[in-house]
Write a protein that holds these residues in place. Structure first.
Motif, PDB file in Angstrom:
ATOM      1  N   VAL A   1       0.836  -1.206   0.000  1.00  0.00           N
ATOM      2  CA  VAL A   1       0.000   0.000   0.000  1.00  0.00           C
ATOM      3  C   VAL A   1       0.865   1.247   0.000  1.00  0.00           C
ATOM      4  CG1 VAL A   1      -1.617   1.379   1.375  1.00  0.00           C
ATOM      5  CG2 VAL A   1      -2.033  -1.057   1.026  1.00  0.00           C
ATOM      6  N   TRP A   2       1.752   1.380   0.994  1.00  0.00           N
ATOM      7  CA  TRP A   2       2.507   2.634   1.140  1.00  0.00           C
ATOM      8  C   TRP A   2       3.466   2.868  -0.017  1.00  0.00           C
ATOM      9  CZ3 TRP A   2      -0.653   4.309   4.336  1.00  0.00           C
ATOM     10  CH2 TRP A   2      -1.023   3.636   5.490  1.00  0.00           C
ATOM     11  N   GLY A   3       3.964   1.806  -0.637  1.00  0.00           N
ATOM     12  CA  GLY A   3       4.918   1.958  -1.733  1.00  0.00           C
ATOM     13  C   GLY A   3       4.277   2.080  -3.100  1.00  0.00           C
ATOM     14  N   ALA A   4       2.965   2.046  -3.164  1.00  0.00           N
ATOM     15  CA  ALA A   4       2.260   2.138  -4.441  1.00  0.00           C
ATOM     16  C   ALA A   4       2.240   3.583  -4.937  1.00  0.00           C
ATOM     17  CB  ALA A   4       0.834   1.617  -4.287  1.00  0.00           C
ATOM     18  N   PRO A   5       2.139   3.786  -6.257  1.00  0.00           N
ATOM     19  CA  PRO A   5       2.036   5.153  -6.781  1.00  0.00           C
ATOM     20  C   PRO A   5       0.880   5.931  -6.152  1.00  0.00           C
ATOM     21  CG  PRO A   5       2.448   3.603  -8.556  1.00  0.00           C
ATOM     22  CD  PRO A   5       2.203   2.779  -7.328  1.00  0.00           C
ATOM     23  N   SER A   6      -0.242   5.242  -5.901  1.00  0.00           N
ATOM     24  CA  SER A   6      -1.369   5.841  -5.190  1.00  0.00           C
ATOM     25  C   SER A   6      -1.754   4.902  -4.049  1.00  0.00           C
ATOM     26  CB  SER A   6      -2.575   6.049  -6.110  1.00  0.00           C
ATOM     27  OG  SER A   6      -3.729   6.403  -5.345  1.00  0.00           O
ATOM     28  N   PRO A   7      -1.326   5.188  -2.817  1.00  0.00           N
ATOM     29  CA  PRO A   7      -1.690   4.319  -1.704  1.00  0.00           C
ATOM     30  C   PRO A   7      -3.197   4.152  -1.538  1.00  0.00           C
ATOM     31  CG  PRO A   7       0.125   5.738  -1.075  1.00  0.00           C
ATOM     32  CD  PRO A   7      -0.353   6.218  -2.406  1.00  0.00           C
ATOM     33  N   ALA A   8      -3.964   5.200  -1.810  1.00  0.00           N
ATOM     34  CA  ALA A   8      -5.421   5.093  -1.680  1.00  0.00           C
ATOM     35  C   ALA A   8      -5.982   4.097  -2.689  1.00  0.00           C
ATOM     36  CB  ALA A   8      -6.070   6.459  -1.865  1.00  0.00           C
ATOM     37  N   GLU A   9      -5.504   4.151  -3.934  1.00  0.00           N
ATOM     38  CA  GLU A   9      -5.950   3.188  -4.945  1.00  0.00           C
ATOM     39  C   GLU A   9      -5.519   1.774  -4.563  1.00  0.00           C
ATOM     40  OE1 GLU A   9      -7.869   3.355  -7.517  1.00  0.00           O
ATOM     41  OE2 GLU A   9      -8.244   5.514  -7.438  1.00  0.00           O
ATOM     42  N   ALA A  10      -4.315   1.644  -4.028  1.00  0.00           N
ATOM     43  CA  ALA A  10      -3.839   0.323  -3.603  1.00  0.00           C
ATOM     44  C   ALA A  10      -4.709  -0.224  -2.485  1.00  0.00           C
ATOM     45  CB  ALA A  10      -2.384   0.415  -3.156  1.00  0.00           C
ATOM     46  N   ALA A  11      -5.134   0.636  -1.568  1.00  0.00           N
ATOM     47  CA  ALA A  11      -6.003   0.196  -0.474  1.00  0.00           C
ATOM     48  C   ALA A  11      -7.344  -0.288  -1.013  1.00  0.00           C
ATOM     49  CB  ALA A  11      -6.207   1.326   0.524  1.00  0.00           C
ATOM     50  N   ARG A  12      -7.869   0.397  -2.006  1.00  0.00           N
ATOM     51  CA  ARG A  12      -9.134  -0.041  -2.604  1.00  0.00           C
ATOM     52  C   ARG A  12      -8.964  -1.385  -3.305  1.00  0.00           C
ATOM     53  NH1 ARG A  12     -10.328   5.701  -3.053  1.00  0.00           N
ATOM     54  NH2 ARG A  12      -8.959   5.956  -4.863  1.00  0.00           N
ATOM     55  N   ALA A  13      -7.843  -1.557  -4.007  1.00  0.00           N
ATOM     56  CA  ALA A  13      -7.580  -2.824  -4.678  1.00  0.00           C
ATOM     57  C   ALA A  13      -7.397  -3.951  -3.666  1.00  0.00           C
ATOM     58  CB  ALA A  13      -6.335  -2.696  -5.566  1.00  0.00           C
ATOM     59  N   LEU A  14      -6.738  -3.648  -2.558  1.00  0.00           N
ATOM     60  CA  LEU A  14      -6.545  -4.635  -1.496  1.00  0.00           C
ATOM     61  C   LEU A  14      -7.889  -5.056  -0.915  1.00  0.00           C
ATOM     62  CD1 LEU A  14      -4.761  -6.183   0.552  1.00  0.00           C
ATOM     63  CD2 LEU A  14      -4.638  -4.052   1.881  1.00  0.00           C
ATOM     64  N   HIS A  15      -8.740  -4.104  -0.628  1.00  0.00           N
ATOM     65  CA  HIS A  15     -10.053  -4.427  -0.071  1.00  0.00           C
ATOM     66  C   HIS A  15     -10.850  -5.293  -1.041  1.00  0.00           C
ATOM     67  CE1 HIS A  15     -14.383  -3.501   0.696  1.00  0.00           C
ATOM     68  NE2 HIS A  15     -14.000  -3.869   1.889  1.00  0.00           N
ATOM     69  N   ALA A  16     -10.808  -4.983  -2.321  1.00  0.00           N
ATOM     70  CA  ALA A  16     -11.536  -5.775  -3.315  1.00  0.00           C
ATOM     71  C   ALA A  16     -10.993  -7.191  -3.386  1.00  0.00           C
ATOM     72  CB  ALA A  16     -11.444  -5.096  -4.683  1.00  0.00           C
ATOM     73  N   ALA A  17      -9.667  -7.340  -3.311  1.00  0.00           N
ATOM     74  CA  ALA A  17      -9.058  -8.663  -3.381  1.00  0.00           C
ATOM     75  C   ALA A  17      -9.421  -9.516  -2.178  1.00  0.00           C
ATOM     76  CB  ALA A  17      -7.543  -8.533  -3.488  1.00  0.00           C
ATOM     77  N   VAL A  18      -9.421  -8.910  -1.004  1.00  0.00           N
ATOM     78  CA  VAL A  18      -9.758  -9.642   0.209  1.00  0.00           C
ATOM     79  C   VAL A  18     -11.240 -10.027   0.208  1.00  0.00           C
ATOM     80  CG1 VAL A  18      -9.959  -9.421   2.715  1.00  0.00           C
ATOM     81  CG2 VAL A  18      -7.872  -8.661   1.566  1.00  0.00           C
ATOM     82  N   ALA A  19     -12.081  -9.108  -0.278  1.00  0.00           N
ATOM     83  CA  ALA A  19     -13.509  -9.429  -0.364  1.00  0.00           C
ATOM     84  C   ALA A  19     -13.743 -10.563  -1.362  1.00  0.00           C
ATOM     85  CB  ALA A  19     -14.285  -8.174  -0.776  1.00  0.00           C
ATOM     86  N   ARG A  20     -13.005 -10.553  -2.450  1.00  0.00           N
ATOM     87  CA  ARG A  20     -13.130 -11.626  -3.450  1.00  0.00           C
ATOM     88  C   ARG A  20     -12.725 -12.973  -2.871  1.00  0.00           C
ATOM     89  NH1 ARG A  20     -10.288  -9.291  -6.896  1.00  0.00           N
ATOM     90  NH2 ARG A  20      -8.342 -10.502  -6.909  1.00  0.00           N
ATOM     91  N   ALA A  21     -11.749 -12.944  -1.979  1.00  0.00           N
ATOM     92  CA  ALA A  21     -11.290 -14.203  -1.371  1.00  0.00           C
ATOM     93  C   ALA A  21     -12.385 -14.878  -0.586  1.00  0.00           C
ATOM     94  CB  ALA A  21     -10.080 -13.931  -0.481  1.00  0.00           C
ATOM     95  N   ALA A  22     -13.267 -14.088   0.033  1.00  0.00           N
ATOM     96  CA  ALA A  22     -14.363 -14.670   0.806  1.00  0.00           C
ATOM     97  C   ALA A  22     -15.279 -15.493  -0.101  1.00  0.00           C
ATOM     98  CB  ALA A  22     -15.155 -13.575   1.503  1.00  0.00           C
ATOM     99  N   ALA A  23     -15.486 -15.011  -1.313  1.00  0.00           N
ATOM    100  CA  ALA A  23     -16.339 -15.738  -2.265  1.00  0.00           C
ATOM    101  C   ALA A  23     -15.639 -16.979  -2.800  1.00  0.00           C
ATOM    102  CB  ALA A  23     -16.728 -14.814  -3.412  1.00  0.00           C
ATOM    103  N   GLU A  24     -14.310 -16.968  -2.796  1.00  0.00           N
ATOM    104  CA  GLU A  24     -13.537 -18.093  -3.324  1.00  0.00           C
ATOM    105  C   GLU A  24     -13.303 -19.180  -2.273  1.00  0.00           C
ATOM    106  OE1 GLU A  24      -9.955 -16.195  -4.444  1.00  0.00           O
ATOM    107  OE2 GLU A  24     -10.725 -15.429  -6.358  1.00  0.00           O
ATOM    108  N   ALA A  25     -13.501 -18.846  -1.021  1.00  0.00           N
ATOM    109  CA  ALA A  25     -13.176 -19.786   0.066  1.00  0.00           C
ATOM    110  C   ALA A  25     -13.989 -21.068  -0.084  1.00  0.00           C
ATOM    111  CB  ALA A  25     -13.445 -19.158   1.424  1.00  0.00           C
TER     112      ALA A  25
END
Length: 219
Positions: free
Chosen positions: A194-218
């Motif tokens: 997150v902190w090293g991304a060009p846009s930390p805010a965009e990285a945080a949104r992408a992280l949240h989406a990925a983690v939410a997607r994992a719940a559906a894949e479990a």
């Protein structure tokens, strides 16, 4: 965030700050607030640069304000007495020995006590039995030798199958966070992704989406 977080069916996000100093903290505080506004963040673990302990109050002041506004628990590395004195939500300590005992004695039940630096399975079990609010597997770069992702996935799966104490898994990338969430981590801890991304805010949104997607894949 309650002092003893309940086991949850979905995975949440905790952010680990870079080691902060009096000079780096003001600029970081602005980025921190932007990230917390961009995506749901359950907690943040604050690390201090060597020698910065004496200015800890100034370092965390803007972080406390942002975290309170975003309903994000702020957890400080190290001395549990400092966490209580500065009004943080809890402390993160290393190992299942005396440091954990001291933190539990001084902070529970009002504040969170988390523990990392758990090299062996027995260490994690001891920490859970003593009453830690979470155990953390894996550590940010530079804090300890890294744990290979496959080993980390195995450790998280083992813990999730047996124990009720929530576990936090350190992820070096957003994809690793997704895989760890799918393996059963209650929280994924992320720093440079997150902190090293060009846009930390965009990285945080992408992280949240990925983690939410994992719940559906479990499984």
């Amino acid at each position: 965030m309650p002092s003893t977080p309940p086991r949850q069916s979905t995975c949440s996000i905790t952010l680990v700050t870079p080691p902060l100093s009096a000079t780096s903290a003001p600029a970081f505080g602005k980025v921190f607030a932007e990230v917390l506004a961009a995506a749901p963040i359950a907690s943040a673990r604050v690390r201090f640069a060597p020698g910065a302990e004496g200015v800890a109050k100034a370092i965390i002041a803007p972080l406390l304000k942002a975290s309170a506004a975003a309903d994000c628990a702020l957890i400080l590395d190290g001395d549990p007495r400092r966490a209580a004195r500065l009004g943080a939500d809890g402390a993160h300590v290393d190992g299942a020995g005396e440091a954990l005992d001291e933190a539990l004695d001084s902070l529970k039940p009002e504040r969170i006590v988390g523990v990392g630096g758990l090299k062996m399975r027995d260490d994690a079990m001891t920490a859970g039995e003593k009453g830690a609010d979470y155990v953390m597997f894996g550590e940010p770069r530079g804090a300890a030798p890294p744990m290979a992702l496959e080993l980390l996935l195995e450790r998280v799966g083992w813990w999730a199958d047996i124990f009720e104490t929530p576990c936090v898994a350190y992820a070096e990338s957003i994809e690793a966070a997704r895989r760890l969430a799918r393996a059963g981590a209650d929280f994924v801890a992320v720093d440079d992704a997150v902190w090293g991304a060009p846009s930390p805010a965009e990285a945080a949104r992408a992280l949240h989406a990925a983690v939410a997607r994992a719940a559906a894949e479990a499984p």
